[in-house]
Design a protein around this motif. Sequence first.
Motif, PDB file in Angstrom:
ATOM      1  N   LEU A   4       0.856  -1.185   0.000  1.00 10.57           N
ATOM      2  CA  LEU A   4       0.000   0.000   0.000  1.00 10.57           C
ATOM      3  C   LEU A   4       0.892   1.236   0.000  1.00 10.57           C
ATOM      4  CD1 LEU A   4      -2.531  -1.076   2.796  1.00 10.57           C
ATOM      5  CD2 LEU A   4      -2.773  -1.365   0.338  1.00 10.57           C
ATOM      6  N   VAL A   5       0.580   2.190  -0.862  1.00  8.66           N
ATOM      7  CA  VAL A   5       1.375   3.410  -0.959  1.00  8.66           C
ATOM      8  C   VAL A   5       0.462   4.616  -0.839  1.00  8.66           C
ATOM      9  CG1 VAL A   5       2.955   4.779  -2.362  1.00  8.66           C
ATOM     10  CG2 VAL A   5       3.075   2.270  -2.435  1.00  8.66           C
ATOM     11  N   GLU A   6       0.712   5.424   0.195  1.00  7.99           N
ATOM     12  CA  GLU A   6      -0.082   6.623   0.419  1.00  7.99           C
ATOM     13  C   GLU A   6       0.570   7.824  -0.271  1.00  7.99           C
ATOM     14  OE1 GLU A   6       0.018   4.420   4.484  1.00  7.99           O
ATOM     15  OE2 GLU A   6       1.423   4.973   2.885  1.00  7.99           O
ATOM     16  N   SER A   7      -0.249   8.796  -0.615  1.00  9.17           N
ATOM     17  CA  SER A   7       0.235  10.064  -1.159  1.00  9.17           C
ATOM     18  C   SER A   7      -0.786  11.146  -0.865  1.00  9.17           C
ATOM     19  CB  SER A   7       0.477   9.957  -2.670  1.00  9.17           C
ATOM     20  OG  SER A   7      -0.723   9.652  -3.344  1.00  9.17           O
ATOM     21  N   GLY A   8      -0.375  12.400  -1.038  1.00  9.05           N
ATOM     22  CA  GLY A   8      -1.298  13.506  -0.898  1.00  9.05           C
ATOM     23  C   GLY A   8      -1.140  14.328   0.361  1.00  9.05           C
ATOM     24  N   GLY A   9      -0.240  13.912   1.231  1.00  9.14           N
ATOM     25  CA  GLY A   9      -0.026  14.686   2.442  1.00  9.14           C
ATOM     26  C   GLY A   9       0.698  15.988   2.157  1.00  9.14           C
ATOM     27  N   GLY A  10       0.793  16.824   3.188  1.00 10.42           N
ATOM     28  CA  GLY A  10       1.483  18.090   3.015  1.00 10.42           C
ATOM     29  C   GLY A  10       1.148  19.059   4.124  1.00 10.42           C
ATOM     30  N   LEU A  11       1.526  20.309   3.906  1.00 13.46           N
ATOM     31  CA  LEU A  11       1.267  21.392   4.855  1.00 13.46           C
ATOM     32  C   LEU A  11       0.057  22.181   4.374  1.00 13.46           C
ATOM     33  CD1 LEU A  11       2.111  23.234   7.242  1.00 13.46           C
ATOM     34  CD2 LEU A  11       3.601  24.436   5.623  1.00 13.46           C
ATOM     35  N   VAL A  12      -0.888  22.409   5.258  1.00 14.14           N
ATOM     36  CA  VAL A  12      -2.093  23.148   4.910  1.00 14.14           C
ATOM     37  C   VAL A  12      -2.480  24.035   6.078  1.00 14.14           C
ATOM     38  CG1 VAL A  12      -3.621  21.299   5.713  1.00 14.14           C
ATOM     39  CG2 VAL A  12      -4.430  22.895   3.973  1.00 14.14           C
ATOM     40  N   SER A  21      -4.489   9.687  -0.968  1.00 14.05           N
ATOM     41  CA  SER A  21      -4.745   8.531  -1.818  1.00 14.05           C
ATOM     42  C   SER A  21      -3.950   7.333  -1.308  1.00 14.05           C
ATOM     43  CB  SER A  21      -4.324   8.824  -3.259  1.00 14.05           C
ATOM     44  OG  SER A  21      -5.021   9.912  -3.797  1.00 14.05           O
ATOM     45  N   CYS A  22      -4.504   6.161  -1.500  1.00 16.52           N
ATOM     46  CA  CYS A  22      -3.815   4.922  -1.148  1.00 16.52           C
ATOM     47  C   CYS A  22      -3.938   3.987  -2.337  1.00 16.52           C
ATOM     48  CB  CYS A  22      -4.441   4.296   0.084  1.00 16.52           C
ATOM     49  SG  CYS A  22      -3.758   2.665   0.506  1.00 16.52           S
ATOM     50  N   ALA A  23      -2.798   3.639  -2.918  1.00 14.94           N
ATOM     51  CA  ALA A  23      -2.783   2.738  -4.056  1.00 14.94           C
ATOM     52  C   ALA A  23      -2.282   1.373  -3.612  1.00 14.94           C
ATOM     53  CB  ALA A  23      -1.889   3.299  -5.154  1.00 14.94           C
ATOM     54  N   ALA A  24      -3.029   0.348  -3.949  1.00 15.15           N
ATOM     55  CA  ALA A  24      -2.661  -1.020  -3.591  1.00 15.15           C
ATOM     56  C   ALA A  24      -2.022  -1.720  -4.779  1.00 15.15           C
ATOM     57  CB  ALA A  24      -3.886  -1.795  -3.127  1.00 15.15           C
ATOM     58  N   SER A  25      -1.158  -2.689  -4.473  1.00 17.74           N
ATOM     59  CA  SER A  25      -0.445  -3.392  -5.540  1.00 17.74           C
ATOM     60  C   SER A  25      -1.305  -4.447  -6.209  1.00 17.74           C
ATOM     61  CB  SER A  25       0.827  -4.038  -4.977  1.00 17.74           C
ATOM     62  OG  SER A  25       0.503  -4.930  -3.935  1.00 17.74           O
ATOM     63  N   SER A  74     -12.466   4.305  -8.748  1.00 14.22           N
ATOM     64  CA  SER A  74     -13.019   3.512  -9.845  1.00 14.22           C
ATOM     65  C   SER A  74     -11.996   2.542 -10.395  1.00 14.22           C
ATOM     66  CB  SER A  74     -13.514   4.432 -10.958  1.00 14.22           C
ATOM     67  OG  SER A  74     -12.446   5.234 -11.439  1.00 14.22           O
ATOM     68  N   ALA A  75     -10.736   2.769 -10.122  1.00 20.40           N
ATOM     69  CA  ALA A  75      -9.672   1.895 -10.614  1.00 20.40           C
ATOM     70  C   ALA A  75      -9.576   0.591  -9.843  1.00 20.40           C
ATOM     71  CB  ALA A  75      -8.334   2.622 -10.553  1.00 20.40           C
ATOM     72  N   LYS A  76     -10.388   0.468  -8.787  1.00 17.29           N
ATOM     73  CA  LYS A  76     -10.476  -0.763  -7.989  1.00 17.29           C
ATOM     74  C   LYS A  76      -9.211  -1.124  -7.237  1.00 17.29           C
ATOM     75  CE  LYS A  76     -14.056  -2.804 -10.914  1.00 17.29           C
ATOM     76  NZ  LYS A  76     -15.135  -2.446  -9.990  1.00 17.29           N
ATOM     77  N   ASN A  77      -8.235  -0.259  -7.225  1.00 14.70           N
ATOM     78  CA  ASN A  77      -7.071  -0.519  -6.396  1.00 14.70           C
ATOM     79  C   ASN A  77      -6.679   0.712  -5.594  1.00 14.70           C
ATOM     80  OD1 ASN A  77      -6.082   1.067  -8.461  1.00 14.70           O
ATOM     81  ND2 ASN A  77      -4.115   0.003  -8.572  1.00 14.70           N
ATOM     82  N   THR A  78      -7.637   1.630  -5.413  1.00 15.73           N
ATOM     83  CA  THR A  78      -7.347   2.854  -4.689  1.00 15.73           C
ATOM     84  C   THR A  78      -8.453   3.171  -3.685  1.00 15.73           C
ATOM     85  OG1 THR A  78      -8.377   4.128  -6.468  1.00 15.73           O
ATOM     86  CG2 THR A  78      -5.977   3.935  -6.510  1.00 15.73           C
ATOM     87  N   VAL A  79      -8.053   3.834  -2.641  1.00 19.38           N
ATOM     88  CA  VAL A  79      -9.003   4.365  -1.673  1.00 19.38           C
ATOM     89  C   VAL A  79      -8.535   5.771  -1.327  1.00 19.38           C
ATOM     90  CG1 VAL A  79      -7.787   3.436   0.351  1.00 19.38           C
ATOM     91  CG2 VAL A  79     -10.243   3.891   0.472  1.00 19.38           C
ATOM     92  N   PHE A  80      -9.491   6.648  -1.077  1.00 20.23           N
ATOM     93  CA  PHE A  80      -9.193   8.050  -0.849  1.00 20.23           C
ATOM     94  C   PHE A  80      -9.701   8.482   0.520  1.00 20.23           C
ATOM     95  CE2 PHE A  80      -7.826   8.629  -5.096  1.00 20.23           C
ATOM     96  CZ  PHE A  80      -8.678   7.896  -5.906  1.00 20.23           C
ATOM     97  N   GLY A 117       0.519   0.771   4.809  1.00 16.12           N
ATOM     98  CA  GLY A 117       1.415   1.604   4.030  1.00 16.12           C
ATOM     99  C   GLY A 117       2.465   2.244   4.918  1.00 16.12           C
ATOM    100  N   GLN A 118       3.344   3.021   4.301  1.00 14.20           N
ATOM    101  CA  GLN A 118       4.438   3.666   5.026  1.00 14.20           C
ATOM    102  C   GLN A 118       4.026   4.989   5.655  1.00 14.20           C
ATOM    103  OE1 GLN A 118       7.563   2.291   5.592  1.00 14.20           O
ATOM    104  NE2 GLN A 118       6.400   0.533   4.840  1.00 14.20           N
ATOM    105  N   GLY A 119       2.897   5.524   5.249  1.00 13.96           N
ATOM    106  CA  GLY A 119       2.395   6.749   5.854  1.00 13.96           C
ATOM    107  C   GLY A 119       2.720   7.990   5.046  1.00 13.96           C
TER     108      GLY A 119
END
Length: 126
Positions: A4-12, A21-25, A74-80, A117-119
């Motif tokens: 599992l690979v997360e993305s989208g974090g940051g400073l806000v 986003s979390c993408a699964a293999s 919709s790609a069936k391997n992601t969760v938001f 995932g790694q966070g």
Amino acid sequence: QVQLVESGGGLVQPGGSLRLSCAASERTSSMYAMGWFRQASKKEREFVARITWGGGITDYADSVKGRFTISRGSAKNTVFLQMNNLKPEDTAAYYCAATRRIGVRSLKDPQRYEYWGQGTQVTVSS
């Protein structure tokens, strides 16, 4: 082994929004449920939100209800995780988790999940 690979974090700034986003293999339809957890500095990992893959049933921590939304891609391997009206207390590392098992532990319990995932870091600050 599912990755599992997360993305989208940051400073806000407070009141702002982020979408994680979390993408699964592999196809997440093979999973029973996926969830998001977070861990702030010097605190234990805590439940944020989860979704069951078959029925799309969601659940949220009281602290994020009405502000965060978990959804399947919709790609069936992601969760938001859509996060709105962010507050400084939302600052944490956010982790995606998944389980294939229909177990007896609550889906709010981190031990319920066998894949992590790694966070991704979310910092809410002005």
